[in-house]
Scaffold this motif. Structure first.
Motif, PDB file in Angstrom:
ATOM      1  N   LYS A   8      37.382  33.411  31.746  1.00 35.51           N
ATOM      2  CA  LYS A   8      36.715  33.463  30.444  1.00 35.51           C
ATOM      3  C   LYS A   8      35.392  34.240  30.551  1.00 35.51           C
ATOM      4  N   LYS A  17      35.994  37.928  31.152  1.00 33.91           N
ATOM      5  CA  LYS A  17      36.375  38.642  29.917  1.00 33.91           C
ATOM      6  C   LYS A  17      35.128  39.112  29.177  1.00 33.91           C
ATOM      7  N   LYS A  18      34.132  38.206  29.125  1.00 32.51           N
ATOM      8  CA  LYS A  18      32.879  38.536  28.414  1.00 32.51           C
ATOM      9  C   LYS A  18      32.192  39.722  29.074  1.00 32.51           C
TER      10      LYS A  18
END
Ligand code: FAD
Ligand code: EPU
Length: 348
Positions: free
Chosen positions: A245, A248-249
């Protein structure tokens, strides 16, 4: 004076960062018996001691008030099995001497780990790695010795808990044990590990272990500072491993950050790239600086004091945290006047 003992004031030539600190005494050991004798004597008189190989993964923060034991316990025994050779290597052997020895003997498979400084003992503790290979891929077992009762314990590879620059020897067997020997298993069938991005001109079908060894030596000589000329301890920080997660950022903001997916779904991000991207603008703190050709390496460019290296490291950590929300964990060990310490975020 005992024949194993050399009294020397400074540790400057015994740590690759070339930090000019002293120890109460420096003792080179060449036999298991002298290692045990010295450790027992230290315990009896309550004097701290630390075991070093080549000092290529440590930063001494101040003068050490105990005894520094330099491990030079050497020897290689080879057993031939049907499909592999098993090498029993004592922990004071230098890693790259082992790589060269295997190439001379026609035992192929260690060449990707060419030119890594240090001895076998720490190679196992650290699970050294480079260019697609880690020690764990060739390790069969690690023999440790209890410095309290001289008992030798064999830890089979599956129990060594090897992971990225990590092993059980950093936790369960950190105190009161020394690594004595490492079992290296080399398959008779050679399987070259070739990363296209590293070896642009190599064909997998035509290459040989000597070519890979020479290529890696060339790459490393170009990229990494020569420890005989410029103090450093290799990568100062580990490459951070972050959740999918979070990755991804970061990747949505910085598409070209080099990243590597891990088996468990997490993502390893290039710390050198983050440092380069931040642009520390040729920062120097006293004698400490970032190596221009490989930004993960901090250098002792001119008689750096440990505090200056630490201040530079902290500046980098805080800046990277602020910009990328990633905390860089040090890869190296820190040693203060009485032993190894963990540098936590808030106690620099
Ligand atoms: P030391 O620095 O002497 O010791 C490291 C730690 O292990 C210390 O805490 C010490 O107390 C402990 N220790 C040492 N021996 C024993 C023993 N027998 N028993 C118990 N504890 C012990 N690493 C990589 O993984 N990949 C690389 O590509 C790489 N490149 C490098 C390039 C350069 C230029 C430099 C300077 C370093 C590089 N390193 C690399 C880091 C370093 O070479 C490795 O971590 C190496 O294994 C350290 O070995 P050493 O003998 O010098 O350990
Ligand atoms: N990069 C930059 N800027 C730099 C250097 C690298 O942007 O200054 C980017 C490049 O895109 C490059 C990528 O980062 O392709 C990877 O760089 P490199 O191949 O030098 O690898 P690294 O991740 O920085 C790791 C190990 C090294 C090991 C090499 C080769 C760690 C902490 N370091 O470095 O090990 O030799 O891979 O496999 O994992 C050490 O542990 O001390 C060490 C030197």
């Amino acid at each position: 004076m005992h024949k194993n003992q050399i009294y020397q004031k400074s540790l400057k030539d015994l740590n690759t960062f070339s930090i000019n600190v002293t120890a109460k005494k420096i003792i080179f050991v060449r036999t298991i018996k002298s290692l045990i004798d010295i450790c027992k004597k230290c315990d009896l008189s309550n004097i701290p001691y630390i075991i070093l190989g080549e000092g290529s993964n440590v930063l001494f923060l101040e003068n050490y008030k105990g005894i520094v034991i330099i491990n030079r316990i050497k020897g290689i025994k080879v057993k031939e099995k049907k499909n592999f050779w098993l090498l029993h290597v004592l922990s004071g052997e230098k890693w790259n001497d082992l790589v060269k020895y295997t190439l001379r003997m026609g035992f192929f498979g260690l060449e990707n780990l060419a030119l890594i400084p240090g001895c076998l003992g720490s190679a196992a503790i650290q699970n050294i790695g480079a260019y697609g290979l880690e020690l764990k891929n060739v390790c069969q077992y690690v023999d440790i010795i209890s410095l309290k009762n001289s008992k030798i314990i064999r830890i089979e590879k599956d129990l060594c808990k090897f992971s990225y620059r990590d092993s059980i020897f950093k936790y369960k067997y950190r105190k009161g044990y020394a690594v004595l020997a490492v079992g290296i298993k080399i398959l008779k069938k050679w399987n070259p590990i070739i990363f296209k991005s590293f070896f642009k001109n190599i064909s997998i079908t035509k290459t040989n272990p000597y070519q890979i060894y020479n290529n890696i030596c060339q790459i490393r000589k170009k990229k990494l500072p020569n420890i005989n000329k410029l103090g450093n301890a290799g990568s100062f920080f580990k490459n951070p491993i972050i959740s999918k997660k979070d990755a991804k950022k970061i990747l949505s903001l910085y598409m070209n950050v080099p990243h590597y997916f891990q088996i468990d779904g997490s993502v390893k991000i290039s710390a050198a790239w983050l440092i380069e991207k931040y642009d520390f603008n040729n920062i120097k703190i006293g004698g400490a600086a970032i190596y221009k050709k490989q930004k993960l390496i901090l250098i002792n460019r001119k008689k750096a004091k440990p505090k200056e290296i630490l201040k530079l490291a902290k500046t980098i950590q805080e800046s990277i945290l602020k910009k990328f929300k990633i905390w860089l964990e040090p890869e190296i060990d820190f040693i203060n006047s009485s032993g190894k310490i963990k540098l936590l975020k808030n106690i620099y």
